[in-house]
Every structure is written in structure tokens, then in C-alpha cells.
Design a protein around this motif. Structure first.
Motif: not given
Length: 246
Positions: A189-197, A213-222
Motif C-alpha cells: 500500500l505504501v509503495t503504491d501510494d494508496l495509504l491515506d492514514e 519488521r513493520l515495513l519490510p519494504t524498500v522504498l524508492a524515497e521516503p
């Protein structure tokens, strides 16, 4: 942090706390869908204790968990969490049905919509113990593996297209989409920029590096977030954030 620190309030308690919590966590009046996550983490970012997120909570967290469910139109959850936590359908007693009506929701329980890319076993409690029919969000490639007790929602061809799933849920009247994880779904959801809250409970525990981990995801940017409040319940910290720019 002391509970009496200036600027830090306790979560509502007492006979009227449900309606106070409902006001504190009211959904935004948005024309389209809103996706809200409710997660819990240790002080060092661990998302589970003995394989289950429920092991991190306290009474205040469990109560808020139920209130946030009852404010929602649909509950979004990943297949790994359904298996690990042995999810069943939401059960409501008379008081919870009454408060659902009071808060403008149907008296019936919100459905659980589980996201899976490869199907689920039909004998899981989610498909044998429910009042409101569960939804299975899956790509077309796995459509034949949706349990008969569930309503299929096809989103994507080879893998789940979460943006399409969110749009379809909203088209079906489920605009208040409440996500309970787990970490893999939260990360997508975070990677796809779908999370609002994000409603994040912080447990007063250190779990170490072996914990999930709570967010075991590599993000392109914070991804930037804005705080909407912080409360204390017991020894747990309850925070709420919205996505920057929304």
C-alpha cells in the motif's frame, strides 16, 4: 514518557469512551475511498510477538481495535495475516451493532476482504465462521482458487493490482477501507501510494532483530507523514498520521 507530560493526553476512558474514540478517529469526509491502516509495533519496529501482532497489545489497544473496525465499511487484510492470526468473520454483540448504527454504519458486521495472489484454503475460519460474506481480492490468474464461501474481487492479471482493488471496493460502496496488515500488505500500500492514514500503536517492548519488521519494504524515497495526534493508554502510545499533502 510520563502519562502526565504536558501535551500528552490519555485515551478516553469510562462509559462514554466509545463515542469519544469515534469522534477522535472520525473518517475524513472525502468523495473517494480512504485507506486507513491500524498497526502495532514494538519500540524497535517489530510487528509480531511469537508470530502474532495481537501479542503486542493491551486492553486499550484491543478496545480501539474493535472501535476502528466498527467505524469502517470493509476490513482489508493480507492472506499471511489471515493464516497466522486465524481470522474469522467479525462478530458483533448488541452494543456494537447499536454503535454501528449510531455512527452511520449498517448494523451488520463489515466484511473482511483478504488479499491473495495464489488462493486460500476453504477450511480457514474466515470462510467457515462469518455473518457477512468475506471478499477475496485476487488476480485473474488465481480466480479459480477463491473459496466458494467468498465473494471474488478480481484485480489484476498475474498479480494483485491494489489500486484497482481499492477503486472496485469504493464502487461497491466500501469507501472507508480499514487495513489491518500484515507488513507485506502495508508495504505494498505504501509503495503504491494508496495509504491515506496510519493509526500506529507503539508497545513498550524491545523485540530485537529476529522480529518481523513493520515495513519490510524498500522504498524508492521516503514517504512523508503528518501527525494528527498522540495519546497514552496504559503503557502503550497511540499515534495517528495522515499522508503528507492529503
Amino acid at each position: 514518557m510520563r502519562a502526565d507530560t504536558p501535551g500528552v493526553e490519555r485515551l478516553p476512558d469510562g462509559p462514554g469512551r466509545d463515542d469519544e474514540l469515534a469522534a477522535l478517529y472520525a473518517w475524513p469526509d472525502a468523495p473517494g475511498p480512504t485507506v486507513r491502516a491500524n498497526m502495532i509495533t514494538s519500540l524497535d519496529g517489530g510487528a509480531a510477538l511469537d508470530g502474532r501482532s495481537g501479542g503486542l497489545g493491551n486492553e486499550a489497544d484491543q478496545h480501539l481495535f474493535a472501535v476502528l473496525r466498527d467505524l469502517a465499511d470493509v476490513i482489508l487484510v493480507g492472506s499471511g495475516t489471515v493464516r497466522a492470526e486465524q481470522y474469522a468473520g467479525v462478530e458483533l454483540d448488541g452494543d456494537r451493532r447499536a454503535r454501528r448504527r449510531r455512527w452511520g454504519r449498517p448494523a451488520s458486521p463489515p466484511p473482511i476482504a483478504v488479499v491473495t495472489g495464489r488462493g486460500l484454503d476453504a477450511d480457514l475460519p474466515l470462510f467457515t465462521d462469518f455473518e457477512t460474506k468475506p471478499i477475496v481480492i485476487t488476480p485473474r490468474a488465481a480466480a479459480g482458487r477463491v473459496p466458494p464461501a467468498a465473494e471474488p474481487l478480481i484485480a489484476g492479471e498475474e498479480r494483485v493490482d491494489l489500486a484497482a482493488a481499492v477503486r472496485t471496493l469504493a464502487d461497491r460502496g466500501f469507501r472507508r477501507i480499514h487495513c489491518e496488515g500484515g507488513p507485506a500488505l502495508l508495504g505494498q500500500l505504501v509503495t503504491d501510494d494508496l495509504l491515506d492514514e496510519c493509526c500506529l500503536t507503539i508497545a513498550p517492548l524491545l523485540l530485537g532483530s529476529d522480529s518481523t519488521r513493520l515495513l519490510p519494504t524498500v522504498l524508492a524515497e521516503p514517504a512523508g507523514w503528518v501527525p494528527d495526534g498522540v495519546r497514552i493508554g496504559g503503557a502503550h502510545l497511540f499515534t495517528r498520521y495522515h499522508r503528507s499533502g492529503r
